[in-house]
Enzyme design. Structure first.
Site, PDB file in Angstrom:
ATOM      1  N   ASN A 147       0.798  -1.221   0.000  1.00  0.00           N
ATOM      2  CA  ASN A 147       0.000   0.000   0.000  1.00  0.00           C
ATOM      3  C   ASN A 147       0.834   1.276   0.000  1.00  0.00           C
ATOM      4  O   ASN A 147       0.340   2.333  -0.347  1.00  0.00           O
ATOM      5  CB  ASN A 147      -0.944   0.017   1.211  1.00  0.00           C
ATOM      6  CG  ASN A 147      -0.245  -0.336   2.489  1.00  0.00           C
ATOM      7  OD1 ASN A 147       0.293  -1.433   2.617  1.00  0.00           O
ATOM      8  ND2 ASN A 147      -0.223   0.566   3.438  1.00  0.00           N
ATOM      9  N   GLN A 173      -5.005  -3.775  -1.923  1.00  0.00           N
ATOM     10  CA  GLN A 173      -4.598  -2.721  -2.862  1.00  0.00           C
ATOM     11  C   GLN A 173      -4.633  -3.159  -4.320  1.00  0.00           C
ATOM     12  O   GLN A 173      -4.753  -2.320  -5.211  1.00  0.00           O
ATOM     13  CB  GLN A 173      -3.191  -2.210  -2.505  1.00  0.00           C
ATOM     14  CG  GLN A 173      -3.123  -1.431  -1.199  1.00  0.00           C
ATOM     15  CD  GLN A 173      -3.835  -0.076  -1.240  1.00  0.00           C
ATOM     16  OE1 GLN A 173      -4.102   0.474  -2.312  1.00  0.00           O
ATOM     17  NE2 GLN A 173      -4.162   0.451  -0.075  1.00  0.00           N
ATOM     18  N   SER A 193     -11.116  -5.472   0.046  1.00  0.00           N
ATOM     19  CA  SER A 193     -11.831  -4.364   0.670  1.00  0.00           C
ATOM     20  C   SER A 193     -12.465  -3.513  -0.422  1.00  0.00           C
ATOM     21  O   SER A 193     -11.891  -3.355  -1.497  1.00  0.00           O
ATOM     22  CB  SER A 193     -10.837  -3.531   1.479  1.00  0.00           C
ATOM     23  OG  SER A 193     -11.492  -2.457   2.091  1.00  0.00           O
ATOM     24  N   HIS A 195     -13.500  -0.149  -0.256  1.00  0.00           N
ATOM     25  CA  HIS A 195     -13.360   1.311  -0.341  1.00  0.00           C
ATOM     26  C   HIS A 195     -12.110   1.774  -1.078  1.00  0.00           C
ATOM     27  O   HIS A 195     -11.914   2.975  -1.269  1.00  0.00           O
ATOM     28  CB  HIS A 195     -13.477   1.964   1.044  1.00  0.00           C
ATOM     29  CG  HIS A 195     -12.320   1.769   1.967  1.00  0.00           C
ATOM     30  ND1 HIS A 195     -11.375   2.742   2.169  1.00  0.00           N
ATOM     31  CD2 HIS A 195     -11.953   0.725   2.755  1.00  0.00           C
ATOM     32  CE1 HIS A 195     -10.486   2.300   3.061  1.00  0.00           C
ATOM     33  NE2 HIS A 195     -10.816   1.079   3.435  1.00  0.00           N
ATOM     34  N   THR A 231     -25.099  -9.829  11.248  1.00  0.00           N
ATOM     35  CA  THR A 231     -26.072  -9.564  10.181  1.00  0.00           C
ATOM     36  C   THR A 231     -25.369  -8.978   8.964  1.00  0.00           C
ATOM     37  O   THR A 231     -24.596  -8.027   9.096  1.00  0.00           O
ATOM     38  CB  THR A 231     -27.145  -8.574  10.703  1.00  0.00           C
ATOM     39  OG1 THR A 231     -27.756  -9.166  11.852  1.00  0.00           O
ATOM     40  CG2 THR A 231     -28.184  -8.264   9.653  1.00  0.00           C
ATOM     41  N   CYS A 322       1.546   8.764  12.933  1.00  0.00           N
ATOM     42  CA  CYS A 322       1.777   9.867  13.854  1.00  0.00           C
ATOM     43  C   CYS A 322       1.541   9.346  15.267  1.00  0.00           C
ATOM     44  O   CYS A 322       0.454   8.899  15.583  1.00  0.00           O
ATOM     45  CB  CYS A 322       0.807  10.989  13.513  1.00  0.00           C
ATOM     46  SG  CYS A 322       1.112  12.460  14.464  1.00  0.00           S
TER      47      CYS A 322
HETATM   48  N1  PLP Z   1      -4.425  -4.057   3.915  1.00  0.00           N
HETATM   49  C1  PLP Z   1      -3.908  -3.124   3.122  1.00  0.00           C
HETATM   50  C2  PLP Z   1      -2.759  -3.462   2.235  1.00  0.00           C
HETATM   51  C3  PLP Z   1      -4.431  -1.833   3.129  1.00  0.00           C
HETATM   52  O1  PLP Z   1      -3.906  -0.890   2.348  1.00  0.00           O
HETATM   53  C4  PLP Z   1      -5.526  -1.542   3.992  1.00  0.00           C
HETATM   54  C5  PLP Z   1      -6.088  -0.184   4.067  1.00  0.00           C
HETATM   55  O2  PLP Z   1      -5.384   0.793   4.074  1.00  0.00           O
HETATM   56  C6  PLP Z   1      -6.029  -2.575   4.793  1.00  0.00           C
HETATM   57  C7  PLP Z   1      -5.461  -3.813   4.727  1.00  0.00           C
HETATM   58  C8  PLP Z   1      -7.185  -2.338   5.707  1.00  0.00           C
HETATM   59  O3  PLP Z   1      -8.392  -2.390   4.975  1.00  0.00           O
HETATM   60  P1  PLP Z   1      -9.737  -1.757   5.577  1.00  0.00           P
HETATM   61  O4  PLP Z   1      -9.567  -0.286   5.552  1.00  0.00           O
HETATM   62  O5  PLP Z   1     -10.811  -2.240   4.637  1.00  0.00           O
HETATM   63  O6  PLP Z   1      -9.901  -2.313   6.934  1.00  0.00           O
END
Ligand code: PLP
Length: 375
Positions: A147, A173, A193, A195, A231, A322
């Site tokens: 990421n 990613q 994921s 989003h 659910t 941070c």
């Molecule tokens: N794994 C990776 C490589 C990610 O970039 C992220 C989110 O930044 C996650 C896991 C976590 O995913 P989520 O935000 O859906 O919990």
């Protein structure tokens, strides 16, 4: 404002939002209910499962819905060790997301053997080093794409090196950006994921290969064939399905668009900022991420770069966390051998289908001015 932080999250696609709305308004049934409302919700959830499974070349029974990448990662690691008792050792890498590294640390505190593999300067693990961990009682977890830097790991090679181990990959990613086929890569588990692909936050999936005796980590109701209680979030699941469909239908086109932009950005950055170091490899990388740092980072105020970029209208990020008001060096860049100052002052640009060349050029010019002034 120019948004270049799409690895953190993405703007929801209007079609995704549209597809979700009726499931929040009139079609509000619980997919476990046996009446008409429930049956309608069940059909929606199962249709999403089928479509998402087909996009990764899996069977629908191999996909469970979760609240996102963090939950899927925690579930795999903890269930494999505890509830399912499939393994008694975990091998992962130093550049994984904290949603892998922190649960691994927690598991280690219970006395389970864990190994964190290092990476080279580019960010690749040494696949040869992995060979010694091949065992039926080991879970190997290596992310598909990083990421922070966008590097894509050689999963097929990894699978071939540890044919007996359970293999998990965090594909948060890469999913929807580059092809992902569970059979081709040979993985037993994979995390997704919504989003990061213009879908809603709070929903994701976990692929669990058929035949694995996997027990729920989160217990309660019997949802998801007893593999994940809770659910089902129908609207989010439908949003995820729609986002995944759009991402896959436009994958090649979007990848060409974002690759052209990151290629141009790479050149513009090299031309305008002396001593810049590009941490994203040109090959074996996601098309939409470009991570840079500065060889003379001790002259540069890492904390301030992103704040000034923000004030000048550009949203981007770095991998540093941070803690108590001070930036910590990125664990990914530190693992790649960068000194602390350099690992603190990195900038990650992550693009999307909505990004334009003009935005990229403005971001480069702005960063060049900031670095020039700091020096
Ligand atoms: N794994 C990776 C490589 C990610 O970039 C992220 C989110 O930044 C996650 C896991 C976590 O995913 P989520 O935000 O859906 O919990």
């Amino acid at each position: 404002m120019i948004y270049l932080d799409n690895s953190a999250t993405t703007q929801i696609d209007e079609h995704v939002l549209e597809a979700m709305l009726s499931w929040l308004r009139e079609d509000f049934g619980n997919a476990s209910s046996t009446h008409k409302y429930g049956r309608k919700a069940r059909v929606a959830v199962e249709s999403a499962r089928e479509e998402i499974a087909s996009l990764i070349n899996a069977h629908p029974a191999e996909v469970i819905f979760t609240s996102g990448g963090t939950e899927s990662n925690n579930t795999v690691l903890k269930s494999c060790v505890f509830e399912s008792a499939l393994v008694d050792s975990i091998v992962t890498s130093a550049t994984e997301h904290h949603a892998i590294l922190y649960p691994t640390e927690e598991i280690q505190r219970t006395g389970v053997r864990t190994t964190i593999l290092g990476v080279n300067q580019q960010g690749h693990i040494s696949v040869d080093e992995l060979e010694q961990y091949d065992s039926k009682r080991t879970l190997v977890s290596i992310m598909h794409a990083n990421n922070e830097t966008g590097i894509v790991h050689r999963l097929r090679e990894i699978r071939n090196t540890v044919p007996d181990a359970y293999l998990h990959t965090d594909a948060v990613q890469s999913f929807g950006k580059i092809p992902f086929d569970v059979a081709e890569l040979g993985v037993d588990f994979a995390t997704f994921s919504a989003h990061k692909i213009h879908g809603p936050k709070g929903v994701g999936a976990l692929f669990i290969k058929k035949g694995i005796d996997f027990k729920a980590h989160q217990q309660g109701g019997g949802q998801e064939r007893n593999r994940r209680a809770g659910t089902e979030a129908v609207a989010l699941i439908v949003g995820f399905q729609t986002a995944a469909r759009i991402a896959h239908a436009s994958m090649q086109h979007v990848a060409e668009h974002t690759r052209a932009l990151t290629t141009s950005m790479r050149q513009q950055l090299i031309n305008s900022i002396p001593n810049i170091r590009i941490n994203t490899p040109e090959v074996e990388s996601l098309p939409n991420i470009l991570n840079v740092s500065f060889a003379d980072a001790d002259q540069i105020d890492g904390d301030a770069i992103l704040q000034i970029m923000d004030m000048k209208g550009i949203a981007c990020s770095n991998g540093s966390a941070c803690v108590s008001g001070t930036m910590q060096p990125s664990h990914v860049l530190s693992a790649m051998g960068r000194a602390d100052a350099e690992a603190k002052a990195a900038v990650r640009f992550s693009l999307s289908k909505y990004t334009t060349l003009a935005e990229v050029t403005t971001a480069v010019t702005t960063l060049a001015e900031i670095i020039d002034q700091m020096r």
